[in-house]
Motif scaffolding. Structure first.
Motif, PDB file in Angstrom:
ATOM      1  N   ARG A 125       0.842  -1.195   0.000  1.00 38.61           N
ATOM      2  CA  ARG A 125       0.000   0.000   0.000  1.00 38.61           C
ATOM      3  C   ARG A 125       0.879   1.246   0.000  1.00 38.61           C
ATOM      4  O   ARG A 125       2.019   1.216   0.433  1.00 38.61           O
ATOM      5  N   TYR A 137      -1.215  -3.358  -7.087  1.00 39.60           N
ATOM      6  CA  TYR A 137      -0.994  -4.133  -5.857  1.00 39.60           C
ATOM      7  C   TYR A 137      -2.302  -4.295  -5.072  1.00 39.60           C
ATOM      8  O   TYR A 137      -3.040  -3.316  -4.870  1.00 39.60           O
ATOM      9  N   GLY A 168      -3.720  -4.374  -1.978  1.00 43.18           N
ATOM     10  CA  GLY A 168      -4.322  -3.449  -1.023  1.00 43.18           C
ATOM     11  C   GLY A 168      -4.738  -2.125  -1.646  1.00 43.18           C
ATOM     12  O   GLY A 168      -5.589  -1.414  -1.097  1.00 43.18           O
ATOM     13  N   LYS A 173      -9.498  -2.762   1.906  1.00 47.58           N
ATOM     14  CA  LYS A 173      -9.182  -1.635   2.788  1.00 47.58           C
ATOM     15  C   LYS A 173      -9.989  -0.389   2.426  1.00 47.58           C
ATOM     16  O   LYS A 173     -10.431   0.356   3.306  1.00 47.58           O
ATOM     17  N   SER A 222      -0.613  -4.253  10.253  1.00 48.72           N
ATOM     18  CA  SER A 222      -0.329  -5.115   9.109  1.00 48.72           C
ATOM     19  C   SER A 222       0.910  -5.972   9.363  1.00 48.72           C
ATOM     20  O   SER A 222       1.921  -5.478   9.870  1.00 48.72           O
TER      21      SER A 222
HETATM   22  C1  SPV Z   1      -2.528  -4.930   5.283  1.00 50.04           C
HETATM   23  O1  SPV Z   1      -1.532  -4.334   4.811  1.00 50.04           O
HETATM   24  O2  SPV Z   1      -3.000  -4.673   6.408  1.00 50.04           O
HETATM   25  C2  SPV Z   1      -3.174  -5.999   4.514  1.00 50.04           C
HETATM   26  C3  SPV Z   1      -2.767  -6.206   3.136  1.00 50.04           C
HETATM   27  O3  SPV Z   1      -4.054  -6.667   5.023  1.00 50.04           O
HETATM   28  S1  SPV Z   1      -3.457  -5.033   2.062  1.00 50.04           S
HETATM   29  O4  SPV Z   1      -4.745  -5.512   1.629  1.00 50.04           O
HETATM   30  O5  SPV Z   1      -2.537  -4.937   0.946  1.00 50.04           O
HETATM   31  O6  SPV Z   1      -3.580  -3.755   2.722  1.00 50.04           O
END
Ligand code: SPV
Ligand code: GTP
Ligand code: MN
Length: 585
Positions: free
Chosen positions: A70, A198, A200, A207, A249
């Motif tokens: 992210r 990507y 996230g 998210k 994360s």
């Molecule tokens: C996080 O980074 O908290 C995740 C992966 O669960 S993502 O969906 O890439 O944010």
């Protein structure tokens, strides 16, 4: 077109006019359509087919080298007033951002197909389900959304003529990191993501919707959208008690959510059930308890470190119909990552697609490489996973990576103190976020990158929720990551974390005593079960110790952090901080 809902049709047309795709494909959720998209992805190289005997139905995917996590610095909350986004979010006026994005999206899908994905967060038709439409020019996104959410035409049926859906526009565009934006317009229920591929950033149900937009909906409608796992713990009497856990994360949510009890516990009849590993939507029930649903339908889990020892359930979940991103691709069409086993493959390709030899000392999988697996593959998926009412929560645990300060576990004195404990969470940074790995940062409720409005208003919302939950869960803080002076973890972690969760749940049911300390309730050493563990009561005592000097320094850090929130900081939280300081002095 698979719907006549004019809000959807008009919006799809408008976005198509902007992005200029060569054609539009309406996703119906059928396996046949998904399979033909996979085939198309194999033909263009967007996806790579894995060995069908080792990993049936599985595909491999690489994101661009500069696009592997992210991007918090390029993630925006564009509400009307800047003060509503708060000091922890990037903000820009909605008009200005729409104008900027329009230029970037203009013609971005030329030569490509625009896919229209109808999806549901939660069981379609259930009272708490919320719907979204994601437009994307990525086949990877379509096949991933089909795992992570409930995709299909029944979403159109459930929506009817209603405008009550979240709009999401995603375009890979040029994958230009300088023009990468992940933008939320809460007042328009709209998400726009561009120049990334990507997970996230582009699986918009996760998210962007289920946390950032949903946190705003929760504020307005009286519920909570949280970065939490949901775990059912069945004791030998057959009672199942549920706990939610918020860790930043890559700090152990997936691992705790799929926990396998230690051997002695299994013999005694303990079982654990996974309801969710990343996101929980929490509502007060008519019985005054807090009820949780997992709005997702799959797991987007960190690959490195996942092994048949640490998390066999996650590994089993990803053995079929799954997607692997940025891991090592083996010669035989299998996959590998650091921490899977001690046998790195020969003649393999690393996450960048280059020939790779483990002797180089450079990891072959990106540290934030991930698997995308259907929840129903999980051997310990809870029978309540699809229960529209969710599960009643007896305990909430907050936690992070703290080498020194935080003890293995401590319990808050009450809900408000628990909100304080969540608000002061801090963790050493992992590869899932930008920035230097290892650096400590405050990450309240593990929501720093995911709260869609002013963090201080969010804390106030938590405090207000406490008044609606007449039978609240206990709130505790856990830390599996305390180290000795050489940096070795002092606690075995993983399955043995059940020993700590057990204590927290016993506290929730008034089944065990505790001792008051400066920071909250601590376990009496004899009450954390160590049977079958190579650990002495003294060592446990060390793990439960509270270093007053460190905590006083911590208080200073908290005070400084709280200072960022100005007048909006709830007085209650400042009172709790003062109480803590007073206790320590
Ligand atoms: C996080 O980074 O908290 C995740 C992966 O669960 S993502 O969906 O890439 O944010
Ligand atoms: P996101 O998907 O990014 O939200 O993360 P998550 O919280 O689900 O993280 P996950 O469970 O995948 O944790 C990944 C990392 O934490 C791996 O490096 C694990 O080895 C490590 N980890 C998980 N549980 C424990 C534990 O109990 N002790 C120790 N020492 N490490 C753990
Ligand atoms: Mn997460």
């Amino acid at each position: 077109m698979l719907t006549e809902n004019k809000h959807i049709v008009n919006w799809v047309n408008e976005m198509a006019q902007l992005c200029c795709p060569d054609n539009i494909v309406w996703i119906d959720g059928s396996e046949s359509q998904l399979q033909s998209l996979r085939e198309e992805g194999f033909a263009t190289g967007e996806l790579i087919k894995l060995n069908d005997e080792l990993l049936p139905g599985c595909v491999y995917h690489r994101s661009a080298v500069n696009d592997v996590a992210r991007v918090e610095g390029r993630t925006y909350i564009c509400c009307e007033k800047e003060e509503d986004a708060g000091p922890t979010n990037n903000w820009m006026a909605p008009d200005e951002m729409y104008a900027k994005l329009k230029e970037i999206y203009k013609g971005s899908m030329a030569g490509r197909t625009m896919y229209v994905i109808p999806y549901s967060m939660g069981v379609v038709g259930s009272p708490f389900a919320k719907y979204g439409i994601e437009l994307t020019d990525s086949i990877y996104v379509v096949v991933s959304m089909a795992i992570m959410t409930r995709v299909g035409t029944d979403v159109y049926k459930a929506l009817g003529d209603s405008p009550d859906f979240i709009k999401g526009l995603h375009s890979k565009a040029e994958l230009d990191a300088e023009k990468r934006y992940i933008v939320h317009f809460p007042q328009d229920n709209t998400i726009m993501s561009v120049n990334s591929g990507y997970g996230g950033n582009v699986l918009l149900g996760k998210k962007c919707f289920a946390l950032r937009i949903a946190s705003c909906l929760g504020r307005d409608e009286g519920w909570l959208a949280e970065h939490m796992l949901i775990l059912g713990v069945e004791n030998p009497k057959g009672e199942v008690r549920y706990v939610c856990g918020a860790f930043p994360s890559a700090c152990g949510k997936t691992n705790l959510a799929m926990l396998i009890p230690p051997e002695g516990y299994r013999k005694d009849g303990w079982k654990c059930w996974c309801v969710g590993d990343d996101i929980a939507w929490l509502r007060p029930g008519p019985d005054g308890r807090l009820w949780a649903v997992n709005p997702e339908n799959g797991f987007f889990g960190v690959a490195p470190g996942t092994s048949s020892k640490t998390n066999p359930n996650a590994l089993a979940s990803a053995m079929k119909n799954s997607i692997f991103t940025n891991v090592v691709l083996k010669e035989d069409g299998g996959v590998w990552w650091e921490g899977m086993d001690k046998n790195p493959p020969k003649n393999a390709l690393d996450w960048k697609g280059n020939p790779w030899d483990s002797a180089s000392g450079v990891p072959g999988a990106h540290p934030n490489s991930r698997f995308t697996a259907p929840a129903k593959n999980c051997p310990c998926i809870s029978p309540e996973f699809e229960n529209p009412a969710g599960v009643p929560i007896s305990a909430i645990v907050f936690g992070g990576r703290r080498a020194k300060t935080a003890p293995l576990v401590y319990q808050s004195r009450d809900w408000d103190h628990g909100v304080f404990v969540g608000s002061i969470m801090a963790s050493e940074k992992t590869a899932a976020a930008e920035g230097k790995v290892g650096e400590t940062r405050r990450d309240p409720m593990a929501m720093l990158p995911f709260c869609g409005y002013h963090m201080a208003d969010y804390w106030q919302h938590w405090l207000d929720m406490g008044k609606k939950i007449t039978n609240p869960p206990v709130i505790a803080n856990v830390n599996w990551f305390r180290t000795d002076d050489e940096g070795h973890f002092l606690w075995p972690g993983f399955g043995d974390n059940l020993r700590v969760i057990r204590w927290v749940l016993e506290r929730a049911f008034g089944e065990v005593e505790a001792r008051e300390s400066e920071i909250g309730f601590l376990p009496n050493v004899e009450d954390i079960d160590l049977s079958g563990l190579d650990m002495s009561a003294d060592e446990l005592g060390e793990l439960l110790s509270v270093d007053k000097e460190l905590w006083l320094a911590e208080c200073e850090g908290i005070r400084e952090f709280y200072g960022k929130f100005g007048e909006k900081l709830p007085a209650k939280l400042m009172e709790e901080l003062e109480k803590l300081e007073g206790n320590l002095k």
